[in-house]
Motif scaffolding. Structure first.
Motif, PDB file in Angstrom:
ATOM      1  N   TYR A  34       0.811  -1.219   0.000  1.00  0.00           N
ATOM      2  CA  TYR A  34       0.000   0.000   0.000  1.00  0.00           C
ATOM      3  C   TYR A  34       0.843   1.268   0.000  1.00  0.00           C
ATOM      4  N   GLY A  35       2.072   1.172   0.483  1.00  0.00           N
ATOM      5  CA  GLY A  35       3.002   2.293   0.392  1.00  0.00           C
ATOM      6  C   GLY A  35       2.531   3.567   1.060  1.00  0.00           C
ATOM      7  N   GLY A  36       1.704   3.435   2.108  1.00  0.00           N
ATOM      8  CA  GLY A  36       1.226   4.636   2.796  1.00  0.00           C
ATOM      9  C   GLY A  36       0.477   5.562   1.859  1.00  0.00           C
ATOM     10  N   HIS A  37      -0.531   5.037   1.136  1.00  0.00           N
ATOM     11  CA  HIS A  37      -1.313   5.782   0.133  1.00  0.00           C
ATOM     12  C   HIS A  37      -0.467   6.126  -1.100  1.00  0.00           C
ATOM     13  N   ALA A  38       0.296   5.189  -1.613  1.00  0.00           N
ATOM     14  CA  ALA A  38       1.082   5.370  -2.852  1.00  0.00           C
ATOM     15  C   ALA A  38       2.249   6.334  -2.683  1.00  0.00           C
ATOM     16  N   VAL A  39       2.690   6.542  -1.449  1.00  0.00           N
ATOM     17  CA  VAL A  39       3.791   7.471  -1.181  1.00  0.00           C
ATOM     18  C   VAL A  39       5.150   6.833  -1.464  1.00  0.00           C
ATOM     19  N   ILE A  40       5.330   5.587  -1.061  1.00  0.00           N
ATOM     20  CA  ILE A  40       6.641   4.939  -1.189  1.00  0.00           C
ATOM     21  C   ILE A  40       6.817   4.476  -2.633  1.00  0.00           C
ATOM     22  N   SER A  41       7.609   5.207  -3.376  1.00  0.00           N
ATOM     23  CA  SER A  41       7.759   4.942  -4.804  1.00  0.00           C
ATOM     24  C   SER A  41       8.970   4.066  -5.101  1.00  0.00           C
ATOM     25  N   ASP A 208      -4.970  15.839 -11.967  1.00  0.00           N
ATOM     26  CA  ASP A 208      -4.567  15.527 -10.595  1.00  0.00           C
ATOM     27  C   ASP A 208      -3.793  14.209 -10.619  1.00  0.00           C
ATOM     28  N   GLU A 209      -2.468  14.331 -10.585  1.00  0.00           N
ATOM     29  CA  GLU A 209      -1.569  13.170 -10.612  1.00  0.00           C
ATOM     30  C   GLU A 209      -0.925  12.941  -9.250  1.00  0.00           C
ATOM     31  N   VAL A 210      -1.617  13.380  -8.191  1.00  0.00           N
ATOM     32  CA  VAL A 210      -1.056  13.265  -6.839  1.00  0.00           C
ATOM     33  C   VAL A 210      -0.730  11.809  -6.511  1.00  0.00           C
ATOM     34  N   GLN A 211      -1.658  10.904  -6.816  1.00  0.00           N
ATOM     35  CA  GLN A 211      -1.387   9.474  -6.586  1.00  0.00           C
ATOM     36  C   GLN A 211      -0.787   8.800  -7.810  1.00  0.00           C
ATOM     37  N   SER A 212      -1.203   9.199  -8.991  1.00  0.00           N
ATOM     38  CA  SER A 212      -0.873   8.439 -10.197  1.00  0.00           C
ATOM     39  C   SER A 212       0.422   8.882 -10.860  1.00  0.00           C
ATOM     40  N   GLY A 213       1.045   9.959 -10.377  1.00  0.00           N
ATOM     41  CA  GLY A 213       2.256  10.472 -10.991  1.00  0.00           C
ATOM     42  C   GLY A 213       3.525   9.761 -10.559  1.00  0.00           C
ATOM     43  N   PHE A 214       4.638  10.215 -11.112  1.00  0.00           N
ATOM     44  CA  PHE A 214       5.970   9.696 -10.782  1.00  0.00           C
ATOM     45  C   PHE A 214       6.086   8.188 -11.025  1.00  0.00           C
ATOM     46  N   GLY A 215       5.573   7.760 -12.194  1.00  0.00           N
ATOM     47  CA  GLY A 215       5.779   6.396 -12.639  1.00  0.00           C
ATOM     48  C   GLY A 215       4.798   5.375 -12.131  1.00  0.00           C
ATOM     49  N   ARG A 216       3.859   5.775 -11.311  1.00  0.00           N
ATOM     50  CA  ARG A 216       2.961   4.828 -10.657  1.00  0.00           C
ATOM     51  C   ARG A 216       2.203   3.953 -11.658  1.00  0.00           C
ATOM     52  N   THR A 217       1.832   4.501 -12.820  1.00  0.00           N
ATOM     53  CA  THR A 217       1.014   3.745 -13.778  1.00  0.00           C
ATOM     54  C   THR A 217       1.824   3.177 -14.936  1.00  0.00           C
ATOM     55  N   GLY A 218       3.156   3.275 -14.860  1.00  0.00           N
ATOM     56  CA  GLY A 218       3.999   2.758 -15.931  1.00  0.00           C
ATOM     57  C   GLY A 218       4.388   3.792 -16.957  1.00  0.00           C
ATOM     58  N   SER A 219       3.749   4.948 -16.951  1.00  0.00           N
ATOM     59  CA  SER A 219       4.240   6.138 -17.651  1.00  0.00           C
ATOM     60  C   SER A 219       4.527   7.168 -16.569  1.00  0.00           C
ATOM     61  N   ASN A 346     -15.297   2.669  -2.890  1.00  0.00           N
ATOM     62  CA  ASN A 346     -15.987   1.467  -3.331  1.00  0.00           C
ATOM     63  C   ASN A 346     -15.611   0.341  -2.380  1.00  0.00           C
ATOM     64  N   LYS A 347     -16.536  -0.102  -1.575  1.00  0.00           N
ATOM     65  CA  LYS A 347     -16.238  -1.061  -0.510  1.00  0.00           C
ATOM     66  C   LYS A 347     -15.883  -2.442  -1.026  1.00  0.00           C
ATOM     67  N   ASN A 348     -16.024  -2.663  -2.323  1.00  0.00           N
ATOM     68  CA  ASN A 348     -15.682  -3.960  -2.900  1.00  0.00           C
ATOM     69  C   ASN A 348     -14.291  -3.993  -3.511  1.00  0.00           C
ATOM     70  N   VAL A 349     -13.549  -2.877  -3.421  1.00  0.00           N
ATOM     71  CA  VAL A 349     -12.249  -2.779  -4.081  1.00  0.00           C
ATOM     72  C   VAL A 349     -11.121  -2.808  -3.056  1.00  0.00           C
ATOM     73  N   LEU A 350     -10.201  -3.729  -3.265  1.00  0.00           N
ATOM     74  CA  LEU A 350      -8.967  -3.830  -2.484  1.00  0.00           C
ATOM     75  C   LEU A 350      -7.876  -3.134  -3.285  1.00  0.00           C
ATOM     76  N   ARG A 351      -7.293  -2.083  -2.712  1.00  0.00           N
ATOM     77  CA  ARG A 351      -6.299  -1.302  -3.463  1.00  0.00           C
ATOM     78  C   ARG A 351      -4.884  -1.828  -3.245  1.00  0.00           C
ATOM     79  N   ILE A 352      -4.117  -1.860  -4.333  1.00  0.00           N
ATOM     80  CA  ILE A 352      -2.737  -2.349  -4.317  1.00  0.00           C
ATOM     81  C   ILE A 352      -1.842  -1.241  -4.866  1.00  0.00           C
ATOM     82  N   LEU A 353      -0.988  -0.667  -4.005  1.00  0.00           N
ATOM     83  CA  LEU A 353      -0.130   0.476  -4.370  1.00  0.00           C
ATOM     84  C   LEU A 353       1.281   0.261  -3.818  1.00  0.00           C
ATOM     85  N   PRO A 354       1.966  -0.785  -4.244  1.00  0.00           N
ATOM     86  CA  PRO A 354       3.263  -1.122  -3.648  1.00  0.00           C
ATOM     87  C   PRO A 354       4.383  -0.219  -4.147  1.00  0.00           C
ATOM     88  N   PRO A 355       5.555  -0.267  -3.542  1.00  0.00           N
ATOM     89  CA  PRO A 355       6.720   0.389  -4.132  1.00  0.00           C
ATOM     90  C   PRO A 355       6.919  -0.084  -5.570  1.00  0.00           C
TER      91      PRO A 355
END
Length: 374
Positions: A34-41, A208-219, A346-355
């Motif tokens: 989870y990286g502390g909400h996608a913080v640990i990149s 808003d790339e606060v979570q999705s920026g800095f390579g998180r999505t592969g770009s 969404n209570k049915n979604v398990l989020r995965i945001l690893p380093p």
């Protein structure tokens, strides 16, 4: 004195961390997906990150923006090259909420207008304008609600065009992938239409790339999976690998002037050192490529998981949407299997945001645990 209690907390006390692993006060090791909400990149306690901050701390940790800071210039150059956005300009701040607040304010300065368009299930932060543009009435005070915000369905170009045609919109703020909202994705064509419509109706498209920026999505940024070019790009979490830093990238069409924006701590020497180390490791260890490779492996390993409805997201900003609410499953993963995961609106979604440095064997631990529980 007691703490002002606003955080639901797990009964776990981390004391050290390395790579994808956290060790708590009871010497238990946890896999951090989870990286502390996608913080640990780039991974906990990365040697480059530690050395960069240590070296800078021995020189100067902070002075205000009233003096020259060459580290900011170096960071702007390196970031522009890494993201392929060298024509944009950089303003540094301290957090994602502050980045979005500054973006919304700057858009209003630029256009002379005040209304904002945001999208259902959005989350943009907890400062005044940012939280007003967040689709969660429970965290919007009456003071925040004074901002003029219209919420539209994501990926509805027709509704967006009708709203923009009123000519009173200063900004359209959009998460290319909604984090807190549950990994809903803006379609590439919708982001391109948003950019075109904003130009047509003299509004600013804020990505808003606060979570999705800095390579998180592969770009480098998630909007780059489309051909759109935003007026302003906001970023934070993965920038500093745990050090508080945020920023906005500003299109050259938007003019600056002294005093337009400001911050005491933004762009301080330690924040620049942290972000420079992240950029260096992203390139040297090819972590954007790794995010794409690990996504493919993740999707393959997810096949056949009982109760799985779909895999959401991109790169290493992923969600497992189940056919049931995941709160109990998340607790079992944490306390039985010692694996951190995240939840969402969404209570049915398990989020995965690893380093972004995670490897196949660590992902395998998650799916082995899921198979045992499901």
């Amino acid at each position: 004195m007691e703490l002002f209690d606003v955080y639901p907390r797990f009964d776990i006390t981390p004391v050290s961390a390395e790579g994808c692993w956290i060790t708590d006060a009871k010497s238990r090791r946890f896999l951090d997906l989870y990286g502390g909400h996608a913080v640990i990149s780039i991974g906990h306690s990365h040697p480059e990150f530690v050395q960069s901050l240590t070296n800078q701390l021995g020189k100067i940790a902070f002075y205000s923006n009233s003096v020259q800071n060459p580290l900011q210039e170096e960071l702007a150059g390196n970031l522009g090259r890494a993201a392929g956005l060298e024509a944009y300009r950089l303003f540094l701040c301290n957090s994602g909420a502050e980045a979005n607040e500054n973006a919304l304010k700057l858009a209003s300065f630029h256009t002379g207008k005040s209304r904002v368009i945001a999208f259902k299930n959005s989350f943009h932060g907890r400062t005044s304008a940012a939280v007003a543009a967040t689709d969660n009435p429970a965290i919007v005070s009456r003071l925040n609600a004074l901002h003029q915000v219209t919420f539209l369905p994501l990926n509805d170009t027709g509704a967006l065009e009708i709203a923009l045609s009123k000519k009173d919109v200063s900004a359209v703020i959009l998460e290319p992938i909604q984090g807190v909202g549950g990994l809903e994705m803006a379609e590439a064509s919708f982001m391109e239409n948003t950019a075109d419509l904003c130009r047509k109706h003299e509004a600013v498209f804020i990505a808003d790339e606060v979570q999705s920026g800095f390579g998180r999505t592969g770009s480098f940024f998630a909007f780059q999976h489309s051909k759109a070019f935003p007026g302003i790009i906001t970023m934070a979490k993965g920038m500093g690998n745990g050090f508080p830093v945020g920023g906005i990238l500003i299109h050259p069409d938007i003019q600056s002037r002294p005093g337009l924006l400001g911050t005491t701590f933004g762009g301080n020497h330690l924040a620049c050192a942290a972000t420079l180390s992240v950029l260096k490791v992203l390139e040297q260890e090819q972590l954007l490529l790794n995010a794409r490779v690990m996504e493919s492996i993740f999707r393959t390993q997810a096949e056949g998981i009982p109760g799985l409805k779909q895999v959401r997201g991109k790169g290493l900003m992923l969600g497992l949407e189940m056919e049931f609410e995941v709160a109990e499953l998340r607790n079992k993963l944490l306390y039985t299997h010692r694996i951190f995961t995240g939840n969402s609106k969404n209570k049915n979604v398990l989020r995965i945001l690893p380093p972004l440095s995670i490897q196949e064997k660590e992902l395998g631990l998650l799916f082995n645990a899921l198979k045992k529980e499901l």
